[in-house]
Design an enzyme around this catalytic site. Structure first.
Site, mmCIF file in Angstrom:
data_model
loop_
_atom_site.group_PDB
_atom_site.id
_atom_site.type_symbol
_atom_site.label_atom_id
_atom_site.label_comp_id
_atom_site.label_asym_id
_atom_site.label_seq_id
_atom_site.Cartn_x
_atom_site.Cartn_y
_atom_site.Cartn_z
ATOM 1 N N CYS A 175 1.493 8.776 -0.366
ATOM 2 C CA CYS A 175 2.943 8.971 -0.354
ATOM 3 C C CYS A 175 3.313 9.623 0.981
ATOM 4 C CB CYS A 175 3.355 9.869 -1.517
ATOM 5 S SG CYS A 175 5.136 10.166 -1.569
ATOM 6 N N ASP A 177 5.203 11.985 1.358
ATOM 7 C CA ASP A 177 5.400 13.411 1.095
ATOM 8 C C ASP A 177 4.481 14.242 1.993
ATOM 9 O OD1 ASP A 177 5.044 16.028 -0.236
ATOM 10 O OD2 ASP A 177 6.306 15.132 -1.783
ATOM 11 N N HIS A 244 0.776 11.438 -6.298
ATOM 12 C CA HIS A 244 0.646 12.886 -6.435
ATOM 13 C C HIS A 244 1.486 13.430 -7.569
ATOM 14 C CE1 HIS A 244 4.491 13.948 -4.301
ATOM 15 N NE2 HIS A 244 4.318 12.723 -3.859
ATOM 16 N N CYS A 255 6.280 13.669 -7.430
ATOM 17 C CA CYS A 255 6.700 12.706 -6.410
ATOM 18 C C CYS A 255 8.187 12.376 -6.562
ATOM 19 C CB CYS A 255 5.858 11.435 -6.537
ATOM 20 S SG CYS A 255 6.214 10.263 -5.223
HETATM 21 ZN ZN ZN Z 1 5.630 11.266 -3.357
#
Ligand code: ZN
Length: 528
Positions: A175, A177, A244, A255
């Site tokens: 991701c 992130d 995640h 997420c």
């Molecule tokens: Zn994420």
């Protein structure tokens, strides 16, 4: 599948409730649900950090030193700017400030752009963003050693072992992130030398066609050049998908792209991995196949869940082995016994005997990742008691365009990967929103680095990359024009030849709407 509300108010996915776990026989998945918040904020262990048989103190110490170096570089910025701010109307300030920024931060901003007067004081929020971007570029160009896992005391290197167990290339998608920005070096502890590709998309929702082209390029090289091994060897391309979740605050800190719902995140990524497998098989007949592996990361502890495929190669979001559980279960064993324990647990999860030859390669790989990650779980326990103090976002900048993973550190940068703004607008909105929430209350602009990579062997590729970087920069500035001002954006374009450290700055097309500088100065600012 429904989440289950716990008496303490937390929500657990079905797999977090021991009774709901489908593989009752798998030791690691029954006795200790993964990622459960412990009373002491860690894993509730009686193991001293570093005392675990699978701890890797040398590697963990090297990673800690790396993390501290990166943090220290950014930590210098605010004190330097705070010292400069009250002197900005002094005679000779621009030259002095220029020298101090170069000497203290290694950031070169021309003195002419540090001029101020009582009626037009320095825009320190923008200056801060430029220093963040300059510091990040310096760190990227430092070319940190990405093969620290060589410090692992395992005899043969992963570069030798991974092909031996049946994989000629490892491609990791995570991701975007920022909490996953340490995924390769810290969480999985895989040497960069074995990772052919690492990219990041919101929710890890990679483009199947792009992934297919990447696979094709690796396979073509095997046919044409016999690298990394000959196409006749029965090894496979492995794509690892990282989703995640947050064990401490699953409803809010999971997420964002999947509504902080770990079941959704895992299910969606598994479906995407299966689409990729299907695309390879349907476009390239003759038994072409790839291996895929679904892995979940608890961003509060860096512990992972490896969704071990069964004997038929099928992955299930409900079936996995948790490194947090294994950490506890192997804590009192000797090193070899701990490794054997993991081997047995992975075999149980696969549903085969530990001696089964057909599934050996994937089981070895799952065990390798789990063992590596136990070293990280132990390190996080030693560094901060097992659970990060900041469960949420504290990213310092946003990288748009092609991902940059050279500088690995949790929460360093949000990566919004895209070729055009239209393609990545959703990811970018998420990332800009996150950084604005962090920066705006302090009057700080959001630093955005537009990065486009190119292949220097292709004639004209550099110029094309520069054009792309310019277009993307202008498009981002236009999209977020309403954010102009002290809490706005500073967007800087760079291109880079793949495999090279140097980031080449790209001149902006003209004065964009984001500029807080006088007309004409915008172009110069973009060059810094
Ligand atoms: Zn994420």
């Amino acid at each position: 599948m429904k989440s289950v509300l716990q008496p303490d108010g937390r929500w657990l996915a079905p797999w977090d409730a021991a009774a709901a776990w489908p593989r009752q026989g798998a030791v690691a998945t029954v006795t200790s649900p993964p990622g459960r918040a412990a009373r002491n904020g860690g894993f509730g262990l009686n193991v001293a950090a570093g005392g675990h048989p699978l701890a890797e103190p040398a590697l963990s110490a090297a990673l800690k030193q790396r993390a501290e170096e990166i943090e220290a570089a950014f930590a210098l910025i605010q004190p330097v700017l705070r010292r400069l701010a009250p002197r900005q109307f002094d005679d000779g300030f621009p030259e002095q400030a220029h020298g101090q920024l170069v000497n203290s931060l290694g950031v070169d901003i021309p003195a002419a752009e540090l001029n101020s007067s009582w009626s037009t004081p320095l825009d320190l929020g923008r200056l801060h963003a430029r220093c963040v971007l300059g510091t990040f570029r310096n760190l990227v160009e430092r070319e940190f050693d990405r093969n620290l896992p060589a410090l692992l005391d395992e005899g043969e290197s992963a570069e030798v072992l991974i092909p031996r167990f049946g994989f000629h290339a490892v491609d990791i998608t995570s991701c975007s992130d920022g909490r996953l920005l340490g995924a390769v070096d810290f969480i999985l502890r895989v040497p960069q030398a074995v990772v052919v590709w690492h990219d990041a998309y919101a929710g890890a929702m990679f483009d199947v066609e792009d992934a297919l082209h990447r696979w094709e390029s690796v396979e073509l090289r095997r046919w044409r050049e016999g690298r990394p091994n000959d196409a006749s060897e029965p090894t496979r391309y492995l794509k690892v998908g990282l989703y995640h979740f947050s064990s401490a605050d699953p409803r809010h800190q999971g997420c964002a792209a999947h509504g902080s719902d770990e079941v959704r995140a895992a299910t969606a990524l598994l479906a995407r991995l299966q689409e990729f497998e299907g695309a390879v098989e349907s476009t390239q007949c003759c038994g072409a196949s790839v291996a895929t592996l679904l892995v979940g990361v608890d961003t509060d502890t860096d512990a992972i869940r490896v969704h071990v495929p069964d004997a038929a190669g099928r992955t299930d979001v409900d079936r996995f082995v948790s490194s947090a559980a294994l950490y506890e279960q192997t804590a009192s064993l000797g090193r070899e016994a701990a490794k054997e324990f993991i081997r047995q647990v992975v075999a149980d999860c696969t549903g085969v005997d530990a001696a089964d030859a057909r599934t050996e390669g994937m089981r070895w790989l799952c065990g390798y990742l789990l063992k590596n990650n136990i070293g990280q779980v132990d390190a996080v326990l030693g560094w901060i008691g097992g659970r990060y103090a900041d469960p949420g976002h504290t990213e310092k900048l946003l990288v748009a365009g092609d991902a940059i993973d050279d500088v690995q550190l949790r929460n360093l940068a949000f990566q919004a990967q895209m070729r055009t703004l239209e393609e990545g607008a959703v990811d970018l909105d998420v990332g800009i929103g996150i950084l604005r929430r962090t920066n705006a209350p302090h009057g700080l602009a959001v630093p955005v680095l537009v990065h486009v990579a190119y292949d220097e062997r292709i004639p004209g590729a550099c110029a094309t990359a520069q054009t792309r970087a310019r277009r993307l920069t202008a498009a981002i500035e236009t999209r977020y024009a309403d954010a102009a001002g002290s809490d706005g954006l500073v967007v800087q374009g760079v291109v880079r030849a793949r495999g090279r450290a140097r980031l080449e700055l790209v001149e902006a097309e003209g004065d964009g709407p984001m500029s807080s500088l006088p007309p004409g100065a915008r172009r110069k600012e973009a060059l810094r």
